[in-house]
Enzyme design. Sequence first.
Site, PDB file in Angstrom:
ATOM      1  N   GLY A 194       0.834  -1.202   0.000  1.00  0.00           N
ATOM      2  CA  GLY A 194       0.000   0.000   0.000  1.00  0.00           C
ATOM      3  C   GLY A 194       0.865   1.247   0.000  1.00  0.00           C
ATOM      4  N   GLY A 195       0.283   2.331   0.487  1.00  0.00           N
ATOM      5  CA  GLY A 195       1.006   3.597   0.527  1.00  0.00           C
ATOM      6  C   GLY A 195       2.271   3.520   1.348  1.00  0.00           C
ATOM      7  N   GLY A 202      25.159  14.606 -27.813  1.00  0.00           N
ATOM      8  CA  GLY A 202      24.625  15.113 -26.549  1.00  0.00           C
ATOM      9  C   GLY A 202      25.184  14.347 -25.369  1.00  0.00           C
ATOM     10  CB  ALA A 203      26.093  10.818 -24.929  1.00  0.00           C
TER      11      ALA A 203
END
Length: 518
Positions: free
Chosen positions: A173-174, A408-409
């Site tokens: 759950g949370g 870009g790398a």
Amino acid sequence: MDLSGKSYKAFLERREALKKQYSPEQAEKQHRKGKLTAHERISLFFDPGTFEEIDTFVTPADHPVEFGKVERTYGDGVIVGYGKVNGRLVFAYAQDFTVMGGSLGVVHARKISKIQEMALKMGSPIVGMMDSGGARIQEGVASLSSYASIFHNIIQSSGIIPQISVIMGPAAGGAVYSPALTDFVFMVNHTSYMFVTGPNVVKEVLNEDVTFDDLGGAGIHARKSGVAHMIYDDEENTILALKKFLSYLPSNNVENPPLVPDDGSAQDVCEKLRDIVPDDPNKAYDVKDIIQLVADRNSFFETAELFAPNLVTGFARLKGRTVGIVANQPKVLAGVLDIDSSVKGARFIRFCDAFNIPIITFEDVPGFLPGADQEHNGIIRHGAKMLFAYSEATVPKITVILRKAYGGAFIVMNSKNLGGDFSFAWPTAEIAVMGPDGAVAILYRKKLAETKNPAELKKELTKKYRDKVANPFIADELGYIDEVIDPAVTRKKVLSALNALGNKWVKVPERKHGNIPL
Ligand code: HXC
């Protein structure tokens, strides 16, 4: 004090009742599942005789009578306290599944909040060992709100003290957001699991059959979701690894990591480094061989080893001083940057930056992974995280370009103009806007279409491009790197750069916070 008096007797009776509460049968229940008890975990974790428990005798809050009588157990299903780990102060809590499934009620949560606040005040790491059915159902909204306090405390302490979660049973759950908010998550294979909704709900809502392990076991979180950073086969090994892991970290954001005596066995000049990168640029090699030779012997502690293995991250030591390592791994997907590796790298870089850990980058990256899948899932947004993280980091940042540094790398992997402090390149480095194949295909498209033998022309042009453009010397001449170095002297160069950066000081513009693309 009157040792035969009423109050001393009451004191002894309470201690006796506490001892009885932790029965061998309960311990056996945990052991049968391959788990340790909360007490066993705590005593394995802390240096012998140093753990001090607090809030031992608190009892659970009331709940509506419809849910039955409140079990007046001491401690309310969680052990909290502090002690020494490797001789340094650490705070910890361990949930006790044998008490109401380790569920989190108001008092249980108050205990955790109390030591979270203490750890922050004292500037010491905090470790949470989780084994819990989540919010205590009987206590309703009060237990939900108690989770909120715990989350809030984690967020307030983020970047100030290291916070580590160890999942040793259910986290459902949370409740999974408590570990997810911390810096690193350890899990134990086959006995721990984390999911927002369990297999029963999955079956109900989606009519899908899935086991606990396949939905949220350690393997899934280490390989696929990236939630777990380290996984081990049993609790003993998990706790031993955790202790080793902590030895790399400072206690808080104003301290430096502990300096460990260096045994001097690593060679500052190591000729073996010349033979690792193959002559054929398309051949793979293991970047970890390079890390092992540059770092102090056996000091490399890899993090998130199984998630996005095309980027290697982890801590190592250089002459006893902790550094963070970020390295493209040519052995996996040619070391390409994709969504997962960008997110993994960015988070690791930000941790190092928060905790004064210099970052050493080993670069061999052909670029970002092309394709509709990556584009549609947000490689632009996620790749930007790496850029942002490197650029905003103010710790010493050193790059060694081993081979490919394309497009870009090249920029992303801590280039000088992005704020990198030192950038070295091996003679094998290929620094250019794109790889030879792509460049030739674009620049000579017409010529290749017109020629009778395009394959031969392409080969010739590719060789020309590699010789003239894809090398480290143009970047060296233009000052976009600092030096082309003999691979053998890498450790020596990095050490001397680290020393030079000892007093690095960067003034950060005043603002509430930057806005990293999330
Ligand atoms: C109260 C709980 C409990 C809970 C387990 N127990 N979870 N008591 N509140 N949340 C109790 C059981 O009643 C049982 O009590 C004992 O713990 C052991 O549980 P078992 O079910 O017998 O153990 P096991 O078969 O190992 O199953 C473990 C489990 C299961 C998978 C965790 O107990 C379970 O599904 N629990 C509920 C999980 C859940 O949905 N929690 C709420 C999540 S929502 P006895 O007396 O029989 O020994 C949440 C919100 C957080 O946490 C919000 C944050 C934002």
